[in-house]
Design an enzyme around this catalytic site. Structure first.
Site, PDB file in Angstrom:
ATOM      1  CG  ASP A   1     -11.980  18.042 -53.926  1.00 50.12           C
ATOM      2  OD1 ASP A   1     -11.163  18.738 -53.301  1.00 50.12           O
ATOM      3  OD2 ASP A   1     -12.076  17.059 -54.760  1.00 50.12           O
TER       4      ASP A   1
ATOM      5  CB  CYS B   1      -5.724  17.331 -52.271  1.00 50.32           C
ATOM      6  SG  CYS B   1      -4.782  15.964 -51.744  1.00 50.32           S
TER       7      CYS B   1
ATOM      8  CG  HIS C   1      -8.614  13.984 -53.377  1.00 51.62           C
ATOM      9  ND1 HIS C   1      -7.720  14.992 -53.787  1.00 51.62           N
ATOM     10  CD2 HIS C   1      -9.880  14.652 -53.551  1.00 51.62           C
ATOM     11  CE1 HIS C   1      -8.241  15.951 -54.022  1.00 51.62           C
ATOM     12  NE2 HIS C   1      -9.728  15.870 -54.156  1.00 51.62           N
TER      13      HIS C   1
END
Lengths: 658, 317
Positions: A470, A410, A454
């Site tokens: 995202d 991520c 994250h």
């Protein structure tokens, strides 16, 4: 002319018990501290055991001073300091082992045992889990048993003669301990300054983000915080737990920047409120986590312009707060020209290919929405989500990632995406935190672990304010829908077992254990001033002050003390003489049925003589019973066991066999 | 100075109506209990544990502290119980010779529960520890170093226990007025007892006025010819010797005046040695010291009577 004997040396068995107890309590530390601490401790304990075994003299005190000095220097060289958790515990272990080595007298042994109690406490600095708690209870038991052994002067007790009295003491102490635990007035906060690493829970997000550091966090099963929702729980895909926001970027590392504080949070539009309570594990950092985006701030905290919650003091103990968040919102604050300039800065000399790509999109597409779409398409087409990305070039990591490796986690996506946006003229920043969590079906609680860490991005759009994008969700939708396990496959032993468990039994055990742990953490480990108040208000007592607590404590002491005293006296009480009479009458009636009836005036011995004449076959047993009865009733009395024995003999007595 | 003041205060506080008539049962109000020195250190330890737990917000630290604290409270009751309801009786107190270790006997029994590490301590000296099992009265012998002859009194005894964990000292006082008779230390330098009677006989002295004829006994070599019962010989009764009361031909009188020694104690030591010697030879002997006259005899009881007389010579009874 014999002189009185000199006091005896320390009993070997007792010393061995102490050494075993010390080994028990130090064992968990050996795994946590540098290896030489364990070696040192083992050598000293072995040496002391040998001294006790071979009845040698303990080493002289001057040698002790030298060893102590060496150990202190060793500790300093290991840690470059003396204060703090690990050095402090190391020193304590060294001191305790030397105390054990030099002990000569009973008093020194007792002091060593007291030091052992401190060692028990130091274990809790590292963990307060259920298994460790139980293990430490065993340690305390062994220490008390050692103390019992040393106080059995004049005889050497067996193992059970040590463990049983110690166990009885501890068992009888439990009710009073519980009363004190619940009722003892709790004080908030440390009494003196704590070293930075005083407590466990040091793992967690940091205030910088470089490709690779969240991936390390993912491997940790440690709990970050727990959430209890009031009312409906939002879907996992919308559970973005907002933490540190990073605006500053130097080409490799994203950093939190000194953005301004805000008085109140202000939203241009807010909908879909969610109410929940978070119980945060200590992380020794100033930030709090909230569902994106928090509507207000918990007590003792304040918001930053970039929608980050900061607490006034580091979270160094478990913290519970209640919050409301809006799942849908429009947030424009912090979008003044200066702020937006700030969110658009980047070092043009680094990651040149990425910068060039962003600039080309800006020339070609112009509209930020289309630029975002283009970037998403890029990720969607060629990129892979993985926990073990290749090592990136130090100077131009995002160039390396975007154009060469194309495999990342991520933080790679969030970092490169934000840089692309900035290069394309769209203000952007990186938000770190957690995504999703694990729902415990037993209590409906959501457990968010370090593994759920994250990173995502926010871009500023003139028509929507700061908007979350995202990029990881694009590459691996499962990551956001089903958590990191779903996206990557099982990580760690627990997850592998869970995946193999098709019947659900393991899952049940897993969640049951989770539930137990959560209750333990909330009510035992997390029992603080607030919990104490909550406990009493749940019971219906409002505003309990220390006087009420003291009163109840006194009541508890009297109650428990009285109960224990009565119990002790009950065991002490002389058995009733009637028990022997009952047995005797039964014996007589059995003989009466067999034809030898005792006359009312007939004494036991006369009766026995007559029985022996009438039934010589019964002579021995009748004599034994009569002897026991006479002893119990007319002689020195009888203990409970002896009365029971008498009753048994009478019960088994068969007059008819004559 | 401070010690003796404390001792006298303690004597006054814990004064008991003494001596007591046995058996004595240690009922509740006779038992005192206070923390030991290590008990106070334990309290300090608990305080530090508590402060650390507060400071580091360690819930399990609180659990540990409160567990140890409650354990101490329970231990206090156990220590008290370990002593309560014990029954004590005076036991054997055998006489010894000065310089030896005397033993004061006390019999202790428990009504039902086994007691561990029960200690008896005289006012001066080390405690004697023992375990006491139900129905088996324990005979405890408290040693005491003797120095001089006379009656050694045990005085008030402290019966105490610190079992099970040594945090508390539960104690009670008993006074049975236990006494050990301490004989003078026999002085081997005194040699064999002088055969005073023999000398008298050789000089032909039936002690003046005491020449009352008592009996005839068989002749022994050395008997003076004029004591031989010639008439009996004539009657063919064999050779007999006439015995007179006061001459006590083979009797041994251990005389104060004949005992060597510079002072009273030295003489007593010499006489003690003679008594033991005479008893060992199986000879009848008497003891004559100022104020005491014990007629000649033999045997254990007689020997003890003589030794007692020597032990208590010029002693207030």
């Amino acid at each position: 002319m014999s002189r009185l004997p000199a006091p005896a040396p320390l009993d070997v068995g007792n010393v061995m018990w102490l050494l075993v107890a010390m080994c028990f309590v130090v064992a968990p530390h050996v795994l946590r501290l540098p290896y030489w601490v364990g070696v040192f401790f083992g050598v000293v304990v072995g040496w002391r055991a040998w001294i006790a075994w071979a009845a040698l003299r303990v080493p002289p005190r001057s040698l002790m001073y030298v060893v102590t000095a060496v150990a202190a220097v060793g500790t300093y060289m290991q840690y470059q300091r003396i204060g703090g958790r690990e050095p402090g515990v190391t020193l304590l272990i060294v001191m305790a082992s030397l105390k054990v080595l030099e002990m000569r007298t009973q008093r020194e042994v007792v002091l060593a045992i007291y030091l052992g109690f401190f060692l028990v406490l130091t274990n809790f600095l590292f963990s307060q889990s259920i298994p460790l708690g139980l293990y430490m209870l065993v340690c305390v038991w062994v220490f008390i048993a050692t103390l019992v052994g040393f106080n059995r002067i004049g005889s050497s007790p067996t193992i059970s003669e040590r463990l049983r009295p110690a166990g009885a003491l501890l068992l009888q102490a439990l009710p009073l301990m519980a009363a004190f635990f619940v009722l003892f007035p709790r004080v908030q906060g440390p009494l003196w300054a704590l070293p930075q690493d005083a407590r466990s829970g040091a793992t967690g997000l940091s205030d910088t983000m470089t490709p690779g550091n969240i991936a390390n966090l993912i491997k940790s099963d440690a709990v970050a915080f727990r959430v209890r929702f009031e009312g409906e729980r939002p879907p996992f895909s919308r559970m973005y737990w907002r933490g540190p926001v990073m605006t500053e970027f130097d080409g490799q590392t994203w950093r939190m920047s000194g953005v301004g504080m805000m008085g109140r949070l202000h939203f241009a539009r807010a909908a879909n409120p969610v109410r929940y309570a978070i119980t945060m594990e200590p992380n020794n950092k100033n930030w709090l986590f909230a569902l994106d985006a928090p509507a207000a701030t918990p007590p003792d905290s304040y918001p930053l312009v970039d929608l980050q919650l900061r607490s006034h003091r580091p979270v160094d103990q478990r913290l519970r707060y209640e919050l409301t968040s809006y799942l849908d919102y429009r947030y424009d604050e912090g979008s003044g020209p200066q702020m937006l300039r700030y969110a658009s800065r980047f070092d043009e000399t680094r990651n040149p290919r990425t910068v060039a790509l962003g600039r080309s999109w800006a020339r070609e597409l112009k509209d930020p929405h289309r630029i975002i779409e283009r970037a998403i398409t890029l990720y969607n087409r060629e990129f892979t989500y993985t926990l073990e990305p290749p090592v990136l070039d130090k100077a131009n990591p995002y160039d390396d990632f975007l154009f060469n490796t194309k495999r990342g986690f991520c933080e790679h996506y969030a970092g490169s995406f934000a840089l692309l946006m900035r290069a394309a003229g769209v203000p952007a920043r990186v938000v770190t935190g957690y995504q999703g969590g694990e729902l415990n079906p037993f209590n409906g609680e959501l457990i968010v672990r370090q593994a759920d860490a994250h990173a995502w991005t926010e871009v500023w759009l003139a028509d929507a304010g700061w908007t979350r994008v995202d990029p990881t969700a694009v590459v691996s939708p499962l990551r956001v829908e089903g958590g990191v396990n779903a996206a990557l496959g099982p990580i760690g032993a627990t997850s592998v077992m869970m995946a193999a468990d098709r019947l659900g039994i393991l899952a049940n055990i897993h969640f049951g254990w989770q539930y137990l742990n959560s209750q333990w953490d909330q009510w035992i480990v997390g029992y603080n001033l607030e919990k104490q108040r909550q406990f009493f208000s749940d019971l219906g007592f409002r505003d309990v002050d220390w006087r009420t607590l003291a009163f109840w404590l006194m009541a508890a002491i009297l109650l428990v003390g009285g109960a224990v005293t009565l119990g002790l006296l009950f065991r002490e009480r002389q058995p009733r003489a009637e028990a022997s009479l009952i047995a005797w009458n039964r014996f007589c009636s059995k003989l009466g049925a067999a034809g030898v009836v005792r006359a009312p005036h007939e004494g036991p011995l006369d009766f026995l003589a007559r029985v022996q004449r009438a039934h010589p076959g019964l002579s021995a047993e009748a004599q034994e019973i009569t002897r026991r009865y006479v002893e119990a009733r007319y002689g020195a009395g009888a203990t409970r066991e002896e009365l029971r024995e008498l009753a048994t003999r009478v019960r088994e007595f068969r007059a008819t066999t004559a | 100075m401070a010690g003796s003041l404390r001792q006298s205060i303690s004597d006054w506080i814990f004064r008991a109506a003494s001596p007591e008539t046995p058996p004595v049962t240690l009922v509740q109000r006779r038992i005192f209990i206070l923390p030991t020195k290590m008990g106070y250190v334990y309290g300090g330890t608990l305080l530090i544990l508590l402060l650390s737990s507060i400071n580091y917000a360690l819930s399990l630290g609180f659990v540990l502290t409160f567990l140890l604290m409650s354990m101490a409270g329970v231990a206090m009751l156990h220590t008290w119980r370990n002593l309560a309801h014990l029954r004590l009786r005076p036991g054997r107190c055998d006489p010894v010779f000065a310089g030896d270790v005397a033993h004061f006997g006390v019999t202790v029994e428990t009504p039902s529960l086994t007691r561990f590490a029960i200690a008896l301590r005289p006012r001066e000296g080390d405690p004697v520890y023992t375990d006491i099992v139900a129905r088996e009265p324990a005979m405890i012998a408290i040693p005491a170093q003797t120095r001089t002859r006379g009656l050694l009194r045990c005085g008030r005894l402290e019966v105490f226990t610190r079992y099970p964990v040594g945090l508390f000292h539960a104690w009670s006082y008993i006074d049975f007025d236990l006494k050990v008779l301490v004989y003078p230390r026999p002085d081997p330098a005194a040699g064999a007892p002088p055969r005073s009677g023999g000398n008298d006989v050789e000089e032909g002295i039936p002690v003046a006025g005491d020449d009352e004829f008592n009996m005839l006994r068989p002749y022994r070599a050395g008997d003076a010819p004029k004591l031989i019962a010639w008439k009996a010989l004539a009657r063919e009764q064999g050779l007999l010797t006439k015995e007179f009361n006061a001459t006590a031909a083979a009797e041994l009188w251990l005389e104060w005046g004949e005992a060597p020694g510079a002072d009273v104690e030295a003489r007593l030591c010499a006489l003690t040695h003679w008594v033991l010697q005479a008893e060992e030879f199986g000879q009848a002997y008497g003891l004559r010291i100022p104020g005491v006259r014990i007629a000649p005899d033999r045997g254990d009881a007689h020997c003890r009577a003589c030794l007692e007389a020597l032990a208590l010579f010029e002693m207030p009874r």
